[in-house]
Design a protein around this motif. Structure first.
Motif, PDB file in Angstrom:
ATOM      1  N   ILE A  67      -2.555  -7.300  -2.881  1.00  0.00           N
ATOM      2  CA  ILE A  67      -2.563  -7.888  -4.226  1.00  0.00           C
ATOM      3  C   ILE A  67      -1.886  -9.255  -4.170  1.00  0.00           C
ATOM      4  O   ILE A  67      -0.722  -9.360  -3.762  1.00  0.00           O
ATOM      5  N   LEU A  68      -2.606 -10.291  -4.588  1.00  0.00           N
ATOM      6  CA  LEU A  68      -2.101 -11.655  -4.571  1.00  0.00           C
ATOM      7  C   LEU A  68      -1.690 -12.099  -5.973  1.00  0.00           C
ATOM      8  O   LEU A  68      -1.967 -11.425  -6.966  1.00  0.00           O
ATOM      9  N   TYR A  69      -1.027 -13.234  -6.027  1.00  0.00           N
ATOM     10  CA  TYR A  69      -0.618 -13.880  -7.280  1.00  0.00           C
ATOM     11  C   TYR A  69      -1.480 -15.123  -7.464  1.00  0.00           C
ATOM     12  O   TYR A  69      -2.110 -15.601  -6.519  1.00  0.00           O
ATOM     13  N   ASP A  70      -1.507 -15.663  -8.669  1.00  0.00           N
ATOM     14  CA  ASP A  70      -2.368 -16.819  -8.932  1.00  0.00           C
ATOM     15  C   ASP A  70      -2.082 -17.969  -7.973  1.00  0.00           C
ATOM     16  O   ASP A  70      -3.010 -18.598  -7.448  1.00  0.00           O
ATOM     17  N   GLU A  71      -0.813 -18.248  -7.703  1.00  0.00           N
ATOM     18  CA  GLU A  71      -0.478 -19.308  -6.745  1.00  0.00           C
ATOM     19  C   GLU A  71      -0.980 -18.947  -5.349  1.00  0.00           C
ATOM     20  O   GLU A  71      -1.541 -19.793  -4.639  1.00  0.00           O
ATOM     21  N   THR A  72      -0.812 -17.681  -4.971  1.00  0.00           N
ATOM     22  CA  THR A  72      -1.123 -17.248  -3.617  1.00  0.00           C
ATOM     23  C   THR A  72      -2.612 -17.307  -3.312  1.00  0.00           C
ATOM     24  O   THR A  72      -3.015 -17.722  -2.215  1.00  0.00           O
ATOM     25  N   ILE A  73      -3.444 -16.898  -4.256  1.00  0.00           N
ATOM     26  CA  ILE A  73      -4.880 -16.857  -3.994  1.00  0.00           C
ATOM     27  C   ILE A  73      -5.462 -18.264  -3.844  1.00  0.00           C
ATOM     28  O   ILE A  73      -6.548 -18.446  -3.304  1.00  0.00           O
ATOM     29  N   ARG A  74      -4.697 -19.266  -4.272  1.00  0.00           N
ATOM     30  CA  ARG A  74      -5.138 -20.663  -4.148  1.00  0.00           C
ATOM     31  C   ARG A  74      -4.564 -21.339  -2.901  1.00  0.00           C
ATOM     32  O   ARG A  74      -4.881 -22.510  -2.631  1.00  0.00           O
TER      33      ARG A  74
END
Length: 342
Positions: A67-74
Motif C-alpha cells: 500500500i502506497l501513499y500519494d507522494e510515494t506512488i508518484r
C-alpha cells in the motif's frame, strides 16, 4: 464494474499465505518516525527510504501487495522506474491509501470521522492509471467512557462502504479498515464487544452500498486489551477472541482478512497471527494474513537511519520480519526464528 477482474485481483492479494505491506504513512507520520532517528524530514529522504523497501530482493516471496501513499506512488527509483513498476517487477501488486485522515466528529466529543470522499472518484481513476489495483481507507474507533457511540460507528461504516463501492466501480479492490484503537484501559472482552458491533454495522453498510464481498479485503484490528489494561492476556485468548468475533460478523464470501498491527511489537504481532492460524486456519472460510506497517518496517528503519551504508542490512531486517509473518500465516512461526537478520 468488472466483477471477475476484482475477484481475480483479490485472490492474488491473499494467495499463498502471503500478506500485504502497509508503506502508506502520510508525510507527517513518516517525518515523525524519522525525527527520533536523526533522519532528515525531507522528500528525498522519504524517497530513499521507500526505494530501500521496494527494491528489497525477494520482497515478492512474502507479500502479494504493498500500500502506497500519494507522494510515494508518484516517486521513482534512482534508475527512473516508478515505485509501482518496481513493485510490479517484484511480483507485488501496488495499492494506494485514499482517505485523507481522521478529524473530530461534530457533536461527538472524543470521536473521529475519516474524510476523503469528495473527489474520490477522479482520484481513483488517476491512481488506476498509475498502476494501483487496490486501495485502502482507515476508520478509527476509540474506546472510552460512553464511547464509541452508535453515531460514530454508523458514520464511519457508511464512509467505508461508499469508498468501497467507488473503488470497485473504478476497478480497484477496496481494503476496508475499521480500527478499534488500542489506546485506553479497556479489557479484552470490551474490545471484543466493540469490534463485533463495528464489524456488524460495517458489513450492513457494505451490503446497502452493493459492495461485492468477493472483491474486497477486510483489514481489522486484532481483539486486544487496551494498552493501559493491567489484566494479563495470552496468545490463545487473543486468538480465540479475535476469531470468534470474525466468525460472528464476517461473511464467508470475503476472501481475506489482513490484520493491522495497531501498535503491537513486531514479535507479538507475528506470534498472535500465528496463534490464530495454528488453531483455526483449516476451519475458516477466509485467509488470515497481515497488513502490517510499523511491525514490519520499524526494525529496518532503526538500522537504516538515513545512511546508504546501512541499506543492505535494513533490507535484510525487513525480509526477516516478512519471513516471520509469512510463517505466521501458515501457523509455522516460532519465537526461535527471532534471531538477528544476517
Amino acid at each position: 464494474m468488472n466483477a471477475q477482474a476484482l475477484i481475480d485481483t483479490t485472490r492474488r492479494l491473499v494467495a499463498d499465505h502471503k500478506g500485504l505491506l502497509a508503506m502508506d504513512e502520510s508525510t507527517p507520520t513518516c517525518n515523525r518516525r524519522f525525527a527520533p532517528l536523526g533522519i532528515p524530514q525531507t522528500e528525498e529522504a522519504r524517497r530513499l527510504y521507500r526505494e530501500l523497501i521496494v527494491t528489497t530482493p525477494g520482497l515478492g516471496d512474502y507479500i502479494n501487495g504493498a500500500i502506497l501513499y500519494d507522494e510515494t506512488i508518484r516517486q521513482h527509483t534512482k534508475d527512473g522506474f516508478s515505485f509501482s513498476d518496481a513493485l510490479g517487477a517484484a511480483g507485488v501488486i501496488p495499492g494506494i491509501k485514499v482517505d485523507i485522515g481522521a478529524t473530530d466528529l461534530a457533536a461527538h466529543p472524543g470521536e473521529k470521522i475519516t474524510e476523503g470522499l469528495d473527489g474520490l472518484r477522479n482520484r481513483l481513476k488517476e491512481y488506476f492509471q498509475m498502476g494501483a489495483r487496490f486501495a485502502k481507507w482507515r476508520a478509527v474507533i476509540t474506546v472510552g467512557s460512553g464511547i464509541p457511540s452508535s453515531g460514530c460507528i454508523e458514520a464511519n461504516a457508511q464512509a467505508l462502504a461508499r469508498y468501497a463501492a467507488l473503488c470497485q466501480e473504478e476497478g480497484l479492490v477496496p481494503i476496508v479498515e475499521p480500527e478499534v484503537l488500542m489506546d485506553g484501559e479497556h479489557t479484552l472482552q470490551r474490545c471484543a464487544e466493540v469490534t463485533e458491533e463495528v464489524l456488524r454495522i460495517v458489513f450492513k453498510q457494505l451490503h446497502a452500498q452493493r459492495v461485492l464481498l468477493e472483491g474486497m479485503i477486510l483489514k481489522p484490528n486484532m481483539v486486544l486489551p487496551g494498552l493501559g489494561c493491567t489484566t494479563p492476556t495470552t496468545l490463545a485468548a487473543v486468538a480465540d477472541a479475535t476469531v470468534s468475533c470474525l466468525r460472528r460478523t464476517v461473511p464467508a464470501a470475503v476472501q481475506g482478512v489482513t490484520f493491522l498491527s495497531g501498535g503491537q511489537s513486531a514479535e507479538l504481532a507475528s506470534a498472535r497471527l500465528n496463534a490464530m492460524n495454528l488453531a483455526f486456519k483449516s476451519r475458516l472460510p477466509w485467509a488470515l494474513a497481515f497488513s502490517f506497517a510499523r511491525a514490519v518496517q520499524q526494525p529496518a528503519l532503526e538500522i537504516w537511519r538515513g545512511e546508504e551504508a546501512n541499506v543492505v542490512a535494513a533490507q535484510q531486517a525487513l525480509l526477516h520480519r516478512l519471513r516471520c509473518n509469512h510463517a505466521a500465516c501458515r501457523g509455522e512461526y516460532d519465537a526461535a526464528q527471532e534471531s538477528p537478520a544476517v
